[in-house]
Enzyme design. Structure first.
Site, PDB file in Angstrom:
ATOM      1  N   SER A  73      73.591  43.400  47.460  1.00 28.20           N
ATOM      2  CA  SER A  73      74.013  42.102  47.995  1.00 28.20           C
ATOM      3  C   SER A  73      73.746  40.975  47.005  1.00 28.20           C
ATOM      4  O   SER A  73      72.861  41.069  46.147  1.00 28.20           O
ATOM      5  CB  SER A  73      73.267  41.794  49.296  1.00 28.20           C
ATOM      6  OG  SER A  73      73.473  42.819  50.231  1.00 28.20           O
TER       7      SER A  73
HETATM    8  N1  SAH Z   1      69.944  46.749  50.325  1.00 24.42           N
HETATM    9  C1  SAH Z   1      70.637  47.412  49.248  1.00 24.42           C
HETATM   10  C2  SAH Z   1      72.146  47.285  49.284  1.00 24.42           C
HETATM   11  C3  SAH Z   1      72.734  47.727  50.570  1.00 24.42           C
HETATM   12  S1  SAH Z   1      74.395  48.294  50.469  1.00 24.42           S
HETATM   13  C4  SAH Z   1      70.090  46.978  47.901  1.00 24.42           C
HETATM   14  O1  SAH Z   1      69.217  46.100  47.854  1.00 24.42           O
HETATM   15  O2  SAH Z   1      70.521  47.531  46.893  1.00 24.42           O
HETATM   16  C5  SAH Z   1      74.437  49.073  52.025  1.00 24.42           C
HETATM   17  C6  SAH Z   1      73.834  50.450  52.016  1.00 24.42           C
HETATM   18  O3  SAH Z   1      73.813  50.896  53.375  1.00 24.42           O
HETATM   19  C7  SAH Z   1      74.646  51.484  51.238  1.00 24.42           C
HETATM   20  O4  SAH Z   1      73.841  52.064  50.271  1.00 24.42           O
HETATM   21  C8  SAH Z   1      75.070  52.490  52.316  1.00 24.42           C
HETATM   22  O5  SAH Z   1      75.108  53.825  51.854  1.00 24.42           O
HETATM   23  C9  SAH Z   1      73.978  52.300  53.360  1.00 24.42           C
HETATM   24  N2  SAH Z   1      74.303  52.732  54.714  1.00 24.42           N
HETATM   25  C10 SAH Z   1      75.464  52.619  55.389  1.00 24.42           C
HETATM   26  N3  SAH Z   1      75.343  53.139  56.627  1.00 24.42           N
HETATM   27  C11 SAH Z   1      74.061  53.596  56.735  1.00 24.42           C
HETATM   28  C12 SAH Z   1      73.321  54.244  57.770  1.00 24.42           C
HETATM   29  N4  SAH Z   1      73.860  54.551  58.943  1.00 24.42           N
HETATM   30  N5  SAH Z   1      72.034  54.556  57.527  1.00 24.42           N
HETATM   31  C13 SAH Z   1      71.437  54.264  56.340  1.00 24.42           C
HETATM   32  N6  SAH Z   1      72.096  53.665  55.315  1.00 24.42           N
HETATM   33  C14 SAH Z   1      73.384  53.333  55.523  1.00 24.42           C
END
Ligand code: SAH
Length: 227
Positions: A73
């Site tokens: 993000s």
């Molecule tokens: N917070 C992260 C970026 C998040 S991007 C950082 O600092 O880099 C969103 C992430 O959520 C992705 O990696 C995606 O694979 C994950 N995601 C999506 N659905 C999910 C779920 N049900 N459980 C866990 N992770 C999930």
């Protein structure tokens, strides 16, 4: 600086400068005022979390692709979401969507314990390795569907969801302590509202923070994976 007045990123001092600039212009100026949050954002080396080919953009005012169709993000969104959890330092926090582990590292400086869930195994493995290597010892990265929360660690003081949900998953509310906070983007594929929920006497108080655009939350209480 080069002759055009542009900062050349290349060594630790320049990254530190870029980070300070990011905090002042992108985060503080836009209204994030918690001194603890600003200090955490100034401390975590974001350039060590982004893919090598995006290192020069690590402190830019944008989200960046991290592979597997996911993104880290925008710095402001990380700071504002984290501030909305009102952490004092004693909390156990769940992050859903660990991605690179960057936001988990920020959270680890603001809470006692962080559990970060990631559904994509390769991202979970690299986030775990990176956080350990950089010494963020109070973060634990687990692989799994965070849309259902993490019952094994409940009750939690705060939950931060870093992927967009179609609606607030009830298990996340259930897994909060009394007075606990949940911050989650809710909406349709390309447009969501970041929502702050506080659980009080079994009820929830909801507040819309700002419009945002996150990658989809998949899993049982998320979107079908084909979306
Ligand atoms: N917070 C992260 C970026 C998040 S991007 C950082 O600092 O880099 C969103 C992430 O959520 C992705 O990696 C995606 O694979 C994950 N995601 C999506 N659905 C999910 C779920 N049900 N459980 C866990 N992770 C999930």
């Amino acid at each position: 600086m080069n002759g055009n007045g542009n900062r050349i990123l290349g060594d630790g001092a320049n990254f530190e400068l870029a980070r300070r600039d990011m905090v002042a212009r992108q985060i503080c100026e836009r209204g994030v005022r918690s001194a603890r949050v600003l200090a955490a954002m100034e401390s975590v080396p974001r350039h060590l979390f982004v893919p090598p080919e995006r290192v020069s953009d690590a402190y830019a005012d944008e989200a960046l692709a991290i592979g597997k169709g996911q993104t880290i993000s925008q710095p402001y969104v990380v700071a504002a979401s984290v501030e909305a959890l009102s952490l004092e330092g004693h909390e156990r926090v769940l992050e859903i969507g660990a991605g690179t582990g960057y936001q988990a590292a920020v959270l680890s400086l603001l809470a006692r314990e962080v559990i970060a869930l990631e559904v994509i195994p390769a991202l979970a493995a690299s986030a775990r390795e990176r956080l350990a290597r950089l010494g963020y010892a109070n973060v634990r990265v687990e692989k799994g569907d965070g849309s259902q929360g993490f019952a094994g660690c409940a009750p939690l003081d705060a939950i931060l969801v870093a992927a967009a949900a179609p609606a607030v998953p009830q298990p996340l509310v259930d897994q909060l302590v009394e007075g606990g906070r949940l911050v989650i983007p809710v909406g349709v594929a390309d447009h969501q509202q970041l929502i702050r929920i506080v659980k009080e006497r079994g009820r929830t108080i909801e507040q819309e923070l700002f419009a945002c655009r996150f990658v989809p939350l998949v899993g049982r209480y998320g979107w079908p994976e084909s979306c």
